[in-house]
Design a protein around this motif. Structure first.
Motif, PDB file in Angstrom:
ATOM      1  N   GLY A   1       0.782  -1.236   0.000  1.00 40.80           N
ATOM      2  CA  GLY A   1       0.000   0.000   0.000  1.00 40.80           C
ATOM      3  C   GLY A   1       0.810   1.280   0.000  1.00 40.80           C
ATOM      4  N   LYS A   2       2.145   1.186  -0.089  1.00 39.79           N
ATOM      5  CA  LYS A   2       2.983   2.384  -0.044  1.00 39.79           C
ATOM      6  C   LYS A   2       4.066   2.314  -1.116  1.00 39.79           C
ATOM      7  N   ILE A   3       4.509   3.484  -1.557  1.00 38.35           N
ATOM      8  CA  ILE A   3       5.610   3.596  -2.504  1.00 38.35           C
ATOM      9  C   ILE A   3       6.770   4.266  -1.772  1.00 38.35           C
ATOM     10  N   GLU A   4       7.880   3.561  -1.647  1.00 38.08           N
ATOM     11  CA  GLU A   4       9.017   4.056  -0.868  1.00 38.08           C
ATOM     12  C   GLU A   4       9.451   5.452  -1.283  1.00 38.08           C
ATOM     13  N   ALA A   5       9.599   5.673  -2.573  1.00 37.64           N
ATOM     14  CA  ALA A   5      10.083   6.970  -3.055  1.00 37.64           C
ATOM     15  C   ALA A   5       9.138   8.094  -2.661  1.00 37.64           C
ATOM     16  N   GLU A   6       7.834   7.836  -2.736  1.00 32.33           N
ATOM     17  CA  GLU A   6       6.855   8.853  -2.358  1.00 32.33           C
ATOM     18  C   GLU A   6       6.858   9.097  -0.850  1.00 32.33           C
ATOM     19  N   GLU A   7       7.009   8.034  -0.075  1.00 32.99           N
ATOM     20  CA  GLU A   7       7.069   8.175   1.381  1.00 32.99           C
ATOM     21  C   GLU A   7       8.295   8.983   1.795  1.00 32.99           C
ATOM     22  N   ALA A   8       9.424   8.732   1.129  1.00 34.84           N
ATOM     23  CA  ALA A   8      10.640   9.479   1.436  1.00 34.84           C
ATOM     24  C   ALA A   8      10.475  10.953   1.056  1.00 34.84           C
ATOM     25  N   LYS A   9       9.817  11.206  -0.055  1.00 36.82           N
ATOM     26  CA  LYS A   9       9.575  12.591  -0.478  1.00 36.82           C
ATOM     27  C   LYS A   9       8.718  13.327   0.547  1.00 36.82           C
ATOM     28  N   LYS A  10       7.713  12.658   1.071  1.00 42.27           N
ATOM     29  CA  LYS A  10       6.870  13.280   2.107  1.00 42.27           C
ATOM     30  C   LYS A  10       7.689  13.604   3.340  1.00 42.27           C
ATOM     31  N   ALA A  11       8.552  12.670   3.743  1.00 42.42           N
ATOM     32  CA  ALA A  11       9.361  12.881   4.947  1.00 42.42           C
ATOM     33  C   ALA A  11      10.352  14.023   4.751  1.00 42.42           C
ATOM     34  N   CYS A  12      10.918  14.121   3.547  1.00 44.57           N
ATOM     35  CA  CYS A  12      11.912  15.158   3.259  1.00 44.57           C
ATOM     36  C   CYS A  12      11.282  16.531   3.035  1.00 44.57           C
ATOM     37  N   GLY A  13      10.065  16.535   2.497  1.00 45.40           N
ATOM     38  CA  GLY A  13       9.485  17.790   2.045  1.00 45.40           C
ATOM     39  C   GLY A  13      10.087  18.228   0.726  1.00 45.40           C
ATOM     40  N   SER A  14      10.825  17.318   0.097  1.00 44.80           N
ATOM     41  CA  SER A  14      11.461  17.552  -1.208  1.00 44.80           C
ATOM     42  C   SER A  14      11.765  16.182  -1.800  1.00 44.80           C
ATOM     43  N   ASP A  15      12.169  16.164  -3.058  1.00 44.43           N
ATOM     44  CA  ASP A  15      12.531  14.879  -3.651  1.00 44.43           C
ATOM     45  C   ASP A  15      13.683  14.233  -2.883  1.00 44.43           C
ATOM     46  N   ALA A  16      13.616  12.923  -2.730  1.00 49.37           N
ATOM     47  CA  ALA A  16      14.740  12.171  -2.158  1.00 49.37           C
ATOM     48  C   ALA A  16      15.553  11.598  -3.309  1.00 49.37           C
ATOM     49  N   TRP A  17      16.859  11.810  -3.276  1.00 54.12           N
ATOM     50  CA  TRP A  17      17.729  11.353  -4.347  1.00 54.12           C
ATOM     51  C   TRP A  17      18.533  10.135  -3.921  1.00 54.12           C
ATOM     52  N   ASN A  18      18.717   9.224  -4.857  1.00 52.16           N
ATOM     53  CA  ASN A  18      19.594   8.072  -4.669  1.00 52.16           C
ATOM     54  C   ASN A  18      20.950   8.425  -5.278  1.00 52.16           C
ATOM     55  N   ILE A  19      21.958   8.602  -4.450  1.00 50.69           N
ATOM     56  CA  ILE A  19      23.283   8.979  -4.939  1.00 50.69           C
ATOM     57  C   ILE A  19      24.239   7.798  -4.746  1.00 50.69           C
ATOM     58  N   PRO A  20      24.676   7.137  -5.822  1.00 45.79           N
ATOM     59  CA  PRO A  20      25.591   5.999  -5.681  1.00 45.79           C
ATOM     60  C   PRO A  20      26.924   6.474  -5.113  1.00 45.79           C
ATOM     61  N   MET A  21      27.418   5.780  -4.102  1.00 41.43           N
ATOM     62  CA  MET A  21      28.646   6.229  -3.447  1.00 41.43           C
ATOM     63  C   MET A  21      29.656   5.116  -3.277  1.00 41.43           C
TER      64      MET A  21
END
Length: 377
Positions: free
Chosen positions: A119-139
């Protein structure tokens, strides 16, 4: 010097707040810091300024534990008045902590999911928590070794189908004809095979099962997932499976290169169809360089080709992402995260990671990482 640095942080950076030493000028702009060209030049060499006043708490991937310890240690040599706490709770736990507001960023061996689950989409949940887009940065490029404990066998070649049959319980002894067929001239004992797997939710498990699904010609039928679905005995985290194999004759597991090296385990050469390939920084780099960007803009999610038959490319690997808010709600924390990631992504730091069992990011990928970090706020 490296050994002194590692000793200084081992066991400290992961259980408590690590005070760092030696800081330069404080940023006044909430972390945007200069032009893209200036920031890229800085991060390609030593990486970033030293903002003051922020205390950071992050968690997630245990696969990058040794790498982030190395990065924190070298950052300590140039910056003080900052505190960084990284807890290797596992990729799944790290993402959950970021979404719950319990971590300032997460380390994850798989990018944020963009499809619905429970029932949830991780990327959207992270965006809500951040108040902005959450980026995946390979490190961190973390080769996954097929690590084994088999007395008298110093060189072992495996194929994705054989590995799948081992981890589904179809092959149970080391002298099985399927293993012997790809190890001509090697004396294989009739020792029982004892597979070990990650019992916690793990990005390493997900990437390993992605490899088996893609490359085994149908031998692995389960869908890739953070939770293990094959056979064997479960152990918690990378340390757990590596130590289990070390103490078990006939043991085998999938684990990051650094843990296999630390525990002095045998590591199989993998044959995807173009001949056996030894796990080295160079052979892993060939596989990463062939990856396609699967995200948009500065969301640098990568699509790895696990079934590659490119000569000399080691196919089993993971990329650990630093999952960050593109615009941090707390400007001081945003500046501190940006500073540390600039250092982590620098050429100098990336090259140093080879000493602790990781492959440096190929320059074609690292330059995109620089651009993404420069855009963080």
């Amino acid at each position: 010097m490296k050994n002194q640095r590692m000793a200084a942080v081992s066991g400290l950076a992961l259980i408590g707040t690590l005070a760092l030493a030696g800081c330069g000028a404080q940023k006044q702009d909430g972390g945007n810091g200069g032009t893209g060209a200036e920031s890229t030049a800085s991060s390609s060499q030593a990486g970033g300024d030293c903002p003051q006043g922020a205390s950071l708490s992050a968690q997630g991937s245990s696969a990058q534990k040794n790498a982030i310890e190395e990065a924190i240690s070298s950052y300590q040599e140039k910056c003080q008045d900052a505190k960084i706490d990284y807890n290797p709770t596992g990729s799944g736990a790290g993402i959950k902590a970021l979404i719950a507001g319990q971590a300032d960023w997460a380390g994850s061996d798989s990018a944020l999911k963009t499809e619905e689950k429970e029932g949830k989409i991780e990327a959207e949940e992270a965006k809500k928590a951040c108040g902005s887009d959450a980026w995946n940065i390979p490190m961190v490029t973390g080769p996954i070794a097929i690590a084994y404990n088999l007395e008298g066998v110093d060189k072992l070649v495996l194929t994705p189908k054989v590995v799948s049959d081992i981890f589904t319980g179809k092959i149970t002894t080391w002298n099985d004809p399927a293993i012997a067929a790809v190890n001509s001239g090697v004396t294989l004992p009739d020792t029982a095979i004892k597979p070990f797997f990650r019992s916690d939710e793990s990005g390493t498990t997900e990437n390993f099962t992605k490899y088996l699904k893609a490359a085994s010609d149908g031998a692995w039928t389960a869908e890739p997932a953070k939770q293990w679905t094959g056979k064997g005995e479960g152990k918690t985290k990378s340390d757990g499976v590596a130590q289990a194999v070390k103490g078990t004759p006939g043991g085998i597991t999938y684990v990051e290169w650094s843990y296999a090296k630390d525990n002095e385990l045998g590591m199989a050469q993998m044959d995807n169809g173009a001949g056996p390939v030894e796990l080295t920084g160079e052979s892993v780099g060939k596989a990463v360089e062939a990856a396609e960007q699967d995200g948009e803009g500065n969301d640098l999610r990568l699509k790895l080709d696990y079934a590659t038959k490119e000569a000399g490319a080691y196919p089993i690997l993971l990329v650990t992402y630093e999952v960050v808010c593109s615009k941090n709600k707390d400007a001081a924390k945003g500046a501190q995260i940006k500073s540390f990631l600039e250092h982590f992504a620098s050429t100098e730091t990336q090259q140093s990671l080879q000493e602790v069992g990781y492959a440096p990011l190929p320059e074609s990928v690292r330059s995109k990482v620089d651009t993404a970090i420069d855009a963080l706020q």
